[in-house]
Design a protein around this motif. Structure first.
Motif, PDB file in Angstrom:
ATOM      1  N   ILE A  79     -41.974  -3.913  47.522  1.00  0.00           N
ATOM      2  CA  ILE A  79     -42.428  -4.975  46.627  1.00  0.00           C
ATOM      3  C   ILE A  79     -43.766  -4.575  46.014  1.00  0.00           C
ATOM      4  N   THR A  80     -44.133  -5.253  44.935  1.00  0.00           N
ATOM      5  CA  THR A  80     -45.408  -5.030  44.267  1.00  0.00           C
ATOM      6  C   THR A  80     -46.261  -6.278  44.418  1.00  0.00           C
ATOM      7  N   CYS A  81     -47.468  -6.118  44.898  1.00  0.00           N
ATOM      8  CA  CYS A  81     -48.379  -7.248  45.083  1.00  0.00           C
ATOM      9  C   CYS A  81     -48.759  -7.812  43.709  1.00  0.00           C
ATOM     10  N   PRO A  82     -48.608  -9.129  43.507  1.00  0.00           N
ATOM     11  CA  PRO A  82     -48.981  -9.722  42.223  1.00  0.00           C
ATOM     12  C   PRO A  82     -50.491  -9.802  42.013  1.00  0.00           C
ATOM     13  N   HIS A  83     -51.266  -9.559  43.072  1.00  0.00           N
ATOM     14  CA  HIS A  83     -52.723  -9.612  42.982  1.00  0.00           C
ATOM     15  C   HIS A  83     -53.321  -8.265  42.582  1.00  0.00           C
TER      16      HIS A  83
ATOM     17  N   ASN B   9     -38.197 -18.974  52.965  1.00  0.00           N
ATOM     18  CA  ASN B   9     -39.359 -19.244  52.136  1.00  0.00           C
ATOM     19  C   ASN B   9     -40.565 -19.090  53.067  1.00  0.00           C
ATOM     20  N   TYR B  10     -41.341 -18.006  52.893  1.00  0.00           N
ATOM     21  CA  TYR B  10     -42.435 -17.759  53.826  1.00  0.00           C
ATOM     22  C   TYR B  10     -43.578 -17.015  53.154  1.00  0.00           C
ATOM     23  N   TYR B  11     -44.664 -16.871  53.894  1.00  0.00           N
ATOM     24  CA  TYR B  11     -45.857 -16.203  53.389  1.00  0.00           C
ATOM     25  C   TYR B  11     -46.133 -14.953  54.209  1.00  0.00           C
ATOM     26  N   ASP B  12     -46.634 -13.926  53.533  1.00  0.00           N
ATOM     27  CA  ASP B  12     -47.038 -12.684  54.167  1.00  0.00           C
ATOM     28  C   ASP B  12     -48.358 -12.273  53.535  1.00  0.00           C
TER      29      ASP B  12
ATOM     30  N   HIS C 222     -46.304 -15.055  48.524  1.00  0.00           N
ATOM     31  CA  HIS C 222     -45.260 -16.037  48.758  1.00  0.00           C
ATOM     32  C   HIS C 222     -43.919 -15.357  48.507  1.00  0.00           C
ATOM     33  N   LEU C 223     -43.095 -15.244  49.535  1.00  0.00           N
ATOM     34  CA  LEU C 223     -41.793 -14.595  49.427  1.00  0.00           C
ATOM     35  C   LEU C 223     -40.688 -15.628  49.587  1.00  0.00           C
ATOM     36  N   THR C 224     -39.709 -15.549  48.709  1.00  0.00           N
ATOM     37  CA  THR C 224     -38.532 -16.403  48.783  1.00  0.00           C
ATOM     38  C   THR C 224     -37.317 -15.488  48.759  1.00  0.00           C
ATOM     39  N   THR C 225     -36.419 -15.680  49.722  1.00  0.00           N
ATOM     40  CA  THR C 225     -35.205 -14.867  49.767  1.00  0.00           C
ATOM     41  C   THR C 225     -33.989 -15.771  49.640  1.00  0.00           C
ATOM     42  N   HIS C 226     -32.977 -15.254  48.965  1.00  0.00           N
ATOM     43  CA  HIS C 226     -31.718 -15.980  48.814  1.00  0.00           C
ATOM     44  C   HIS C 226     -30.581 -15.016  49.108  1.00  0.00           C
TER      45      HIS C 226
ATOM     46  N   THR D 282     -37.890 -12.889  45.748  1.00  0.00           N
ATOM     47  CA  THR D 282     -38.868 -13.253  44.735  1.00  0.00           C
ATOM     48  C   THR D 282     -40.242 -13.265  45.382  1.00  0.00           C
ATOM     49  N   ILE D 283     -41.212 -12.614  44.738  1.00  0.00           N
ATOM     50  CA  ILE D 283     -42.585 -12.539  45.251  1.00  0.00           C
ATOM     51  C   ILE D 283     -43.512 -13.112  44.196  1.00  0.00           C
ATOM     52  N   ASP D 284     -44.402 -14.013  44.615  1.00  0.00           N
ATOM     53  CA  ASP D 284     -45.405 -14.504  43.677  1.00  0.00           C
ATOM     54  C   ASP D 284     -46.713 -14.743  44.413  1.00  0.00           C
ATOM     55  N   ALA D 285     -47.754 -14.979  43.633  1.00  0.00           N
ATOM     56  CA  ALA D 285     -49.099 -15.162  44.189  1.00  0.00           C
ATOM     57  C   ALA D 285     -49.277 -16.574  44.735  1.00  0.00           C
ATOM     58  N   ASP D 286     -48.412 -17.504  44.333  1.00  0.00           N
ATOM     59  CA  ASP D 286     -48.480 -18.894  44.772  1.00  0.00           C
ATOM     60  C   ASP D 286     -49.849 -19.508  44.522  1.00  0.00           C
ATOM     61  N   ASP D 287     -50.509 -19.077  43.438  1.00  0.00           N
ATOM     62  CA  ASP D 287     -51.824 -19.634  43.134  1.00  0.00           C
ATOM     63  C   ASP D 287     -51.849 -20.311  41.762  1.00  0.00           C
ATOM     64  N   GLU D 288     -50.657 -20.576  41.218  1.00  0.00           N
ATOM     65  CA  GLU D 288     -50.597 -21.294  39.955  1.00  0.00           C
ATOM     66  C   GLU D 288     -51.012 -22.747  40.193  1.00  0.00           C
TER      67      GLU D 288
END
Length: 69
Positions: free
Chosen positions: A11-15, A32-35, A45-49, A60-66
Motif C-alpha cells: 500500500i501507499t501511505c496517503p500522508h 474496517n480498522y486502523y494501522d 484507515h483501512l477498509t477491506t471487502h 481501500t486506504i485513506d488518511a481519515d482526516d477529511e
C-alpha cells in the motif's frame, strides 16, 4: 487470488507516499480498522471487502482526516 489465506498487499501511505506491506486476513470477512505507517507513524484507515462470488479482495486506504463543515 485465493481469499482463504492471509494476503500480503503493498500500500501507499496517503500522508508521506511511502510504500509498505500489510497482511490482511480475508477469512474475517469485511473489515474496517486502523494501522500506522511504518515511515511517518501517521494513522491509516483501512477498509477491506471480500467478494466471495468473484473471489476478490478490495482494500481501500485513506488518511481519515477529511473534515466536514
Amino acid at each position: 487470488m485465493s481469499i482463504n489465506g492471509i494476503t500480503e498487499k503493498t500500500i501507499t501511505c496517503p500522508h508521506c507516499g511511502h510504500h509498505t506491506h500489510v497482511e490482511i486476513d480475508p477469512s474475517n470477512g469485511d473489515q474496517n480498522y486502523y494501522d500506522e505507517c511504518t515511515n511517518c507513524c501517521q494513522e491509516l484507515h483501512l477498509t477491506t471487502h471480500v467478494d466471495e462470488a468473484n473471489e476478490t479482495l478490495d482494500v481501500t486506504i485513506d488518511a481519515d482526516d477529511e473534515q466536514f463543515y
